[in-house]
Design an enzyme around this catalytic site. Sequence first.
Site, PDB file in Angstrom:
ATOM      1  N   PRO A   2      36.355  38.366  48.481  1.00  0.00           N
ATOM      2  CA  PRO A   2      37.639  38.808  48.650  1.00  0.00           C
ATOM      3  C   PRO A   2      38.095  40.121  48.954  1.00  0.00           C
ATOM      4  O   PRO A   2      39.051  40.226  49.560  1.00  0.00           O
ATOM      5  CB  PRO A   2      38.317  38.416  47.437  1.00  0.00           C
ATOM      6  CG  PRO A   2      37.417  37.614  46.798  1.00  0.00           C
ATOM      7  CD  PRO A   2      36.225  37.551  47.550  1.00  0.00           C
ATOM      8  N   GLU A   3      37.607  41.140  48.563  1.00  0.00           N
ATOM      9  CA  GLU A   3      38.300  42.403  48.855  1.00  0.00           C
ATOM     10  C   GLU A   3      37.855  42.950  50.208  1.00  0.00           C
ATOM     11  O   GLU A   3      36.954  42.402  50.826  1.00  0.00           O
ATOM     12  CB  GLU A   3      38.063  43.392  47.719  1.00  0.00           C
ATOM     13  CG  GLU A   3      38.491  42.785  46.398  1.00  0.00           C
ATOM     14  CD  GLU A   3      38.312  43.680  45.206  1.00  0.00           C
ATOM     15  OE1 GLU A   3      38.673  44.852  45.287  1.00  0.00           O
ATOM     16  OE2 GLU A   3      37.814  43.204  44.195  1.00  0.00           O
ATOM     17  N   HIS A  96      31.768  21.586  49.243  1.00  0.00           N
ATOM     18  CA  HIS A  96      32.970  22.411  49.341  1.00  0.00           C
ATOM     19  C   HIS A  96      33.248  22.958  50.736  1.00  0.00           C
ATOM     20  O   HIS A  96      33.991  23.917  50.886  1.00  0.00           O
ATOM     21  CB  HIS A  96      32.906  23.548  48.320  1.00  0.00           C
ATOM     22  CG  HIS A  96      32.823  23.042  46.913  1.00  0.00           C
ATOM     23  ND1 HIS A  96      33.824  22.308  46.323  1.00  0.00           N
ATOM     24  CD2 HIS A  96      31.835  23.120  45.997  1.00  0.00           C
ATOM     25  CE1 HIS A  96      33.457  21.977  45.094  1.00  0.00           C
ATOM     26  NE2 HIS A  96      32.254  22.446  44.874  1.00  0.00           N
ATOM     27  N   ARG A 115      37.384  26.774  45.503  1.00  0.00           N
ATOM     28  CA  ARG A 115      38.691  26.610  44.858  1.00  0.00           C
ATOM     29  C   ARG A 115      39.808  26.210  45.816  1.00  0.00           C
ATOM     30  O   ARG A 115      40.938  26.028  45.387  1.00  0.00           O
ATOM     31  CB  ARG A 115      39.045  27.893  44.098  1.00  0.00           C
ATOM     32  CG  ARG A 115      38.079  28.100  42.929  1.00  0.00           C
ATOM     33  CD  ARG A 115      38.287  29.426  42.255  1.00  0.00           C
ATOM     34  NE  ARG A 115      39.498  29.475  41.484  1.00  0.00           N
ATOM     35  CZ  ARG A 115      39.881  30.550  40.779  1.00  0.00           C
ATOM     36  NH1 ARG A 115      39.140  31.621  40.781  1.00  0.00           N
ATOM     37  NH2 ARG A 115      40.982  30.522  40.088  1.00  0.00           N
TER      38      ARG A 115
END
Length: 282
Positions: A2-3, A96, A115
């Site tokens: 993420p970042e 996933h 997720r």
Amino acid sequence: MPELPEVENTRRGLEQVVLGKTIQTIDVFWENLIVFEDSIEGWIQRLVGQTIQSVGRRGKYLVFQLNNDLLVSHLRMEGKYFYFPEQTIPEEKEKHTHLIFHFTDGSQLHYHDVRKFGRFELIQKGYAPLFFQQKKIGPEPTAEAFDINSFTASLIQSKRAIKTYLLSQVPVAGLGNIYVDEVLWMSHIHPESRADILTIEQISLLHQSIIDIMERATALGGSTIRTYRNTLGEQGRYQDELQVYGKQGTPCPKCGTLIEKMKVHGRGTHYCPQCQNKVGEA
DNA sequence: TTTAATGTTCATGA
DNA sequence: TTCATGAACATTAA
């Protein structure tokens, strides 16, 4: 993953494998990932036949430049890309994997997201500046783009806790929960200090720390804290240089005081109670 | 069983 | 208007 450092390394990996690839079709296994106005079928058809001209990035957003449109991809918490040349395509997709881009040369790009928080948005070419303006994404954290005067002007307009404000992406783009803790520790600023009462010296140090840490983390391939892997499946190396994130109960590298963990804005926050003085109230 | 996890966005209420 | 809080999204692992 993420970042910004992780997203930038994802971008670099993608650039090595998908430039010039033409989309033959797309399998969508979880429609909620797609932001569309009409139908999924229409969304897919709009993309089919377009060629990837470049892979850009703005903050934590990836921007695939196609012939007629821009495909904006946000990985949120766990999004990842895996590329498979024709001969290496797995018999069965992973559990996933929610999106598969089939290219005309037989290769595939899989979007994997445990997720299912990631998002894909299609926008018209030329609309990127407006798109990011509407999202209120601040400047890139580089020496060239990140102006300290504008940063100061932004901070004095907010009464929020400095950590919360930095996470909003408004004063500067790309910081997330890991690097914001690192940057505040480096700058000796308590995460709950009010943004508008930081001193010139603190702002100056914070500004430079943001530039330095983002640059260093990007150069080292980002941080693999939980599951981050780049498009080539490699881990980052910056996690070995983290000073406070996840270090609760261990001595502060500067003063030896034990690092504490608290909640700020609902997020786990790591800091040194000795080095990081609280200014004002948040 | 409960909780927390690299992120954004929306609803609600002060 | 601004901001804080909580929830939502959805899954896994400690």
